[in-house]
Design a protein around this motif. Structure first.
Motif, mmCIF file in Angstrom:
data_model
loop_
_atom_site.group_PDB
_atom_site.id
_atom_site.type_symbol
_atom_site.label_atom_id
_atom_site.label_comp_id
_atom_site.label_asym_id
_atom_site.label_seq_id
_atom_site.Cartn_x
_atom_site.Cartn_y
_atom_site.Cartn_z
ATOM 1 N N VAL A 13 -19.609 -2.778 12.457
ATOM 2 C CA VAL A 13 -19.678 -1.846 11.648
ATOM 3 C C VAL A 13 -18.855 -0.771 11.639
ATOM 4 O O VAL A 13 -18.226 -0.462 10.640
ATOM 5 N N GLY A 14 -18.411 -0.426 12.939
ATOM 6 C CA GLY A 14 -17.475 0.770 13.251
ATOM 7 C C GLY A 14 -16.181 0.208 12.861
ATOM 8 O O GLY A 14 -15.266 1.038 12.137
ATOM 9 N N VAL A 17 -15.839 0.444 8.991
ATOM 10 C CA VAL A 17 -15.708 1.634 8.573
ATOM 11 C C VAL A 17 -14.361 2.440 8.983
ATOM 12 O O VAL A 17 -13.507 3.170 8.022
ATOM 13 N N GLY A 21 -11.605 3.465 6.011
ATOM 14 C CA GLY A 21 -10.762 4.902 6.698
ATOM 15 C C GLY A 21 -9.456 4.832 6.514
ATOM 16 O O GLY A 21 -8.863 5.601 5.806
#
Length: 70
Positions: A13-14, A17, A21
């Motif tokens: 998930v990181g 993201v 970004g």
């Protein structure tokens, strides 16, 4: 297919993201932080153009509503 559990799920998930970004930074964040650079580019591109001449329908030229009146 194996289930992502614990730290592997957080890493997955990181990373999603983080990639989003990184993709949005040059499109959204950089122009907002460096407005002077883009103002100079806009002045150079619009050099020699009178906005009153190209304004359609004899409409009033747009002005900044937040600009202080003299």
């Amino acid at each position: 297919m194996t289930m992502l559990i614990g730290w592997r799920y957080k890493l997955f998930v990181g990373s999603i993201v983080g990639v989003i970004g990184l993709a949005l930074y040059p499109i959204v964040v950089h122009p907002m932080l460096n407005t002077e650079h883009y103002k100079k580019i806009q002045e150079r591109n619009r050099q020699g153009i009178r906005q009153e001449d190209i304004q359609p329908g004899n409409m009033k030229v747009w002005s900044d509503p937040f600009e202080k009146k003299h």
